[in-house]
Design an enzyme around this catalytic site. Structure first.
Site, PDB file in Angstrom:
ATOM      1  N   GLU A 174     -11.681  -7.964  -5.960  1.00  0.00           N
ATOM      2  CA  GLU A 174     -11.293  -8.260  -7.340  1.00  0.00           C
ATOM      3  C   GLU A 174     -12.453  -7.986  -8.300  1.00  0.00           C
ATOM      4  O   GLU A 174     -12.376  -8.298  -9.483  1.00  0.00           O
ATOM      5  CB  GLU A 174     -10.842  -9.715  -7.454  1.00  0.00           C
ATOM      6  CG  GLU A 174      -9.416  -9.954  -6.968  1.00  0.00           C
ATOM      7  CD  GLU A 174      -9.205  -9.587  -5.506  1.00  0.00           C
ATOM      8  OE1 GLU A 174      -9.948 -10.094  -4.646  1.00  0.00           O
ATOM      9  OE2 GLU A 174      -8.330  -8.758  -5.219  1.00  0.00           O
ATOM     10  N   ASN A 258      -7.466  -4.778  -0.482  1.00  0.00           N
ATOM     11  CA  ASN A 258      -6.736  -4.083  -1.541  1.00  0.00           C
ATOM     12  C   ASN A 258      -7.630  -3.097  -2.277  1.00  0.00           C
ATOM     13  O   ASN A 258      -8.843  -3.288  -2.354  1.00  0.00           O
ATOM     14  CB  ASN A 258      -6.174  -5.099  -2.539  1.00  0.00           C
ATOM     15  CG  ASN A 258      -7.267  -5.907  -3.211  1.00  0.00           C
ATOM     16  OD1 ASN A 258      -7.849  -6.788  -2.606  1.00  0.00           O
ATOM     17  ND2 ASN A 258      -7.585  -5.601  -4.452  1.00  0.00           N
ATOM     18  N   ASP A 300      -1.807  -5.895  -4.826  1.00  0.00           N
ATOM     19  CA  ASP A 300      -2.891  -6.662  -4.184  1.00  0.00           C
ATOM     20  C   ASP A 300      -2.564  -7.016  -2.745  1.00  0.00           C
ATOM     21  O   ASP A 300      -2.879  -8.114  -2.287  1.00  0.00           O
ATOM     22  CB  ASP A 300      -3.225  -7.942  -4.994  1.00  0.00           C
ATOM     23  CG  ASP A 300      -4.378  -8.727  -4.366  1.00  0.00           C
ATOM     24  OD1 ASP A 300      -5.325  -8.094  -3.870  1.00  0.00           O
ATOM     25  OD2 ASP A 300      -4.329  -9.966  -4.366  1.00  0.00           O
TER      26      ASP A 300
END
Lengths: 573, 189
Positions: A174, A258, A300
């Site tokens: 992220e 991801n 994700d």
């Protein structure tokens, strides 16, 4: 019935020395003193406060007559003496990780457990270190920095130790962190090999031995060409989940996280080698095969879940397989020597995909559910944390069933532009999650691996964010986010015993034979993680997009539990 | 230079009744871009019986009451990825900004200092990364998330999915210092 390879799941010695129990990741104990007949009498043997009230995702280990447990940040390692009444503390080791690391941990400041080998405890720290601690004295043997928090790298995974190497990878999908895995020397912590999961073949350790099964994974430098120019440098593909090792094939199996950012419009292409699985030579790191569960991931769907190594007869043929309950909502059965997908069957309500094409290996996305800029796409199932997140399932050698703790959630999703600023989040999506069909948010499911179909399910009010274990006593143990630790009849799916702990449970149960010769079951209670951060981090439930949209599904959760950090150990009276 | 042509029009319009236009400092004087020096405390107690010494310039009020600055702050809040950690005020890896709990003080001067200096448990320092007037605009917008700016000046809509009621509908929740539990006894926030 499927069985794990004997080399990866040796006979049980009554200890629990790694979170996954064995290299096959079955999380099955042969201890049977506690069984379906007497489990209802289970009682507390002792407790211990970790002193840290964030999400306790770790597994308590038992080696000889000592229990080891590691806390979330600040990652304190405790050793408890099981020979004495109440299991008093023997020693504690404090790695003193940098406090700033808390700011680049996407989903609570968790740690997924230590691992024991050859007199040492190995684990990762949030600020990017791997440490080796003397299991007898608590003295630091080595501590090496492998990640840089200034670029958003943290380490949260439980390392795997096989032969003379410690394997660990980074978190930070992220934050636009380029994912890698490395093998460190167990002796001194020096790097033996390091493989990135995006970028040119030489960085990914792709060479002549690399033979992926499907055409979509074949080609030169796909880690560059399946991205817009240079986007692979912030492309994610992190290794923060579970590793398996097949000693016969000498292959290490690891998933990849991801792609970054979540906004898929910013990265046209398949985004190799994210959201998939690598088989690598354990000694050299050379890639042998790769399979991409979610090419050009839209939601994700990290590919980091546990890989359970089993040998079974598939359509009349003996096959060495790898079973993977995947974030995109399918239980995959892959041939672990080639990467061929034998089956991929759904275990969650699906709206965003329509099955896996077994000829091409490709996941079929539903075009209407594809995110677009400036448009809210509704009713996407499963969600960003997936049908099932990191919390590991267990395969019972006794029943031949896989027990999968998982979510039942759907979401609305809108992508938006995002700036890459090193060391800050790189997401570009706003999300709102909510319960899936039925209204319950979690499930413990029993899955028939050989026939690729569900057997029974236990619905839970909140997402099931704890791991599961199975025992030869015919039991499954798991915990719920509202604090119940449960024992279930592995065949019938009936709850036989439950105990309400102080906080919610998101940890990994373990079971062991104590110095007194009797069986014990251990679990850490203390809610948090992505699902529980609304409580662990005091988030404001008025903002549904808080915690990347998880808060929208958990607005009632602060009324169900509070923070905590307590070890519970149970035994028969 | 369009201003001279607009001026007579404004005089005509304002002649009909009271009219107060908000002043927009669209591009501040470069000389003023130097770091501001506000003297704020992180504690509500001091050695001795009085309150801590605090000397502020009043600049904060100019930002908090100005719709243009608040709107710019809302845009910059996303451009600098503040939303990545604090979401739309509900928090994520960083604490919520729409509630009344303020670990490091809830005044606009405290918030400017937090953005500029960073904070020990994960807030990065943005000194030298965001021009000073924009730090003030972000801080003013952050104040609006908890309803602590005039509703008439606060933003009234978002460009993304409905996460929560707009800032101008937020019930004012005046800052309360502290109030959150530190993650461990060893590392107080």
């Amino acid at each position: 019935m499927p069985v794990p390879p004997a080399s990866a799941a040796p006979p049980d010695d009554g200890q629990w020395t790694a979170p996954a129990k064995n290299h096959a990741n079955t999380r099955y104990s042969e201890l049977d003193e506690i069984d379906t007949g007497n489990v209802a009498r289970l009682t507390v043997a002792f407790t211990f406060s970790t002193g840290v009230n964030r999400g306790q995702e770790s597994a308590p280990l038992v080696v000889g007559d000592t229990m080891y447990l590691v806390t979330p940040y600040p990652n304190i390692l405790y050793a408890l003496d099981l020979t004495k009444p109440g299991a008093p503390m023997k020693w504690r080791y404090e790695p003193k990780p940098a406090a700033a690391a808390q700011g680049v941990a996407c989903c609570d400041v968790v740690n997924r457990g230590p691992t024991y080998a050859d007199g040492r405890i190995f684990y990762t720290t949030l600020d990017g270190h791997v440490v080796a601690v003397d299991a007898a004295t608590g003295g630091e043997v080595w501590k090496v920095r492998v990640g840089d928090i200034n670029t958003g790298e943290t380490l949260t995974m439980a390392p795997l130790v096989a032969r003379d190497k410690v394997y660990a990878g980074n978190s930070g999908g992220e934050y636009g962190v380029r994912g890698w895995i490395q093998a460190l020397s167990a002796e001194d912590g020096s790097t033996v090999w390091k493989a990135y999961n995006t970028g040119p073949d030489k960085d990914v350790l792709i060479g002549p031995e690399f033979k992926p099964f499907y055409a979509m994974d074949q080609g030169v430098d796909l880690g560059v060409t399946t991205w817009p120019p240079d986007a692979w440098q912030q492309g994610g593909g992190n290794v923060w989940g579970w590793l398996s090792f097949d000693p016969d094939l000498n292959l290490l199996y690891h998933g990849t996280g991801n792609p970054g950012p979540w906004n898929a419009e910013l990265r046209p292409g398949d985004n190799k080698w994210t959201a998939g699985i690598f088989a690598r030579d354990a000694d050299s790191g050379a890639a042998r095969w790769f399979y991409q569960f979610s090419p050009h991931d839209l939601y994700d769907w990290d590919g980091i879940n546990e890989n359970i190594l089993l040998d079974l007869t598939w359509q009349g043929q003996p096959r060495k397989v790898l079973v993977r309950p995947e974030r995109n909502g399918h239980v995959y059965v892959l041939d672990r020597t080639t990467g061929e997908v034998l089956s991929a069957e759904p275990f969650h309500h699906l709206t965003a995909t329509r099955g896996v094409d077994l000829k091409t290996g490709r996941l079929n996305y539903v075009p209407e559910k594809a995110p677009q800029m400036n448009r809210v796409v509704r009713d996407i199932c499963p969600t960003a944390p997936g049908a099932k997140d990191w919390n590991p399932s267990s395969f019972s050698h006794q029943t031949g069933l896989l027990y999968i703790p998982h979510n039942n959630l759907c979401m609305d999703w809108q992508v938006e532009s995002v700036s890459y600023i090193a060391g800050t989040p790189y997401v570009g999506a706003e999300v709102r999650m909510y319960p899936g069909p039925g209204g319950h948010r979690g499930v413990l499911a029993a899955w028939d691996v050989a026939n690729a179909k569900p057997v029974w399910e236990i619905p839970e009010k909140f997402p099931v964010w704890s791991g599961a274990i199975t025992t030869a006593g015919g039991l499954v143990f798991y915990g719920t986010m509202d604090g119940w630790f449960k024992a279930v009849d592995a065949r019938a799916g009936k709850v036989l015993w439950q105990f309400k702990t102080a906080s919610g449970i998101i940890g990994q149960p373990t079971t062991y034979r104590g110095p007194d010769g009797h069986q014990y079951v251990a679990i850490l209670s203390g809610v948090g993680g992505w699902a529980g951060s609304v409580v662990a981090a005091d988030l404001d439930v008025r903002d549904g997009t808080a915690a990347k949209g998880f808060v929208n599904a958990m607005r009632d959760f602060p009324d169900a539990t509070t923070k905590g950090g307590t070890l519970y150990v149970f035994k028969l009276p | 230079m369009r201003a001279p042509y607009l001026a007579p029009l404004l005089i005509v319009l304002c002649g009909a009744g009271p009219c107060q236009r908000e002043e927009r400092e669209v591009r501040p004087d470069p000389a003023a871009v130097a770091e501001t020096d506000e003297r704020v405390a992180l504690s509500t107690i001091t050695a001795g019986p009085a309150a801590p010494v605090v000397e502020t310039s009043g600049k904060g009020r100019d930002y908090e009451t100005n719709a243009y600055h608040l709107s710019q702050g809302k845009t910059l809040y996303k451009w600098f990825n503040c939303n990545g950690c604090h979401a739309n005020g509900g928090g994520d890896s960083g604490p919520p900004l729409m509630d009344d709990k303020w670990i490091y003080g809830g005044s606009i001067e405290n918030i400017v200092a937090a953005i500029r200096e960073g904070r020990p448990n994960g807030m990065p320092s943005f000194r030298g990364r965001i021009p000073d007037p924009q730090i003030w605009e972000i801080a003013a917008y952050v104040r609006s998330m908890s309803g602590n700016v005039p509703a008439a000046a606060a933003p009234s809509r978002s460009d993304s999915l409905h996460a929560r009621p707009a800032e101008n509908r937020q019930t004012p929740s005046p800052p309360v210092p502290g109030g959150s539990t530190p993650p461990s006894g060893l590392m107080p926030e």
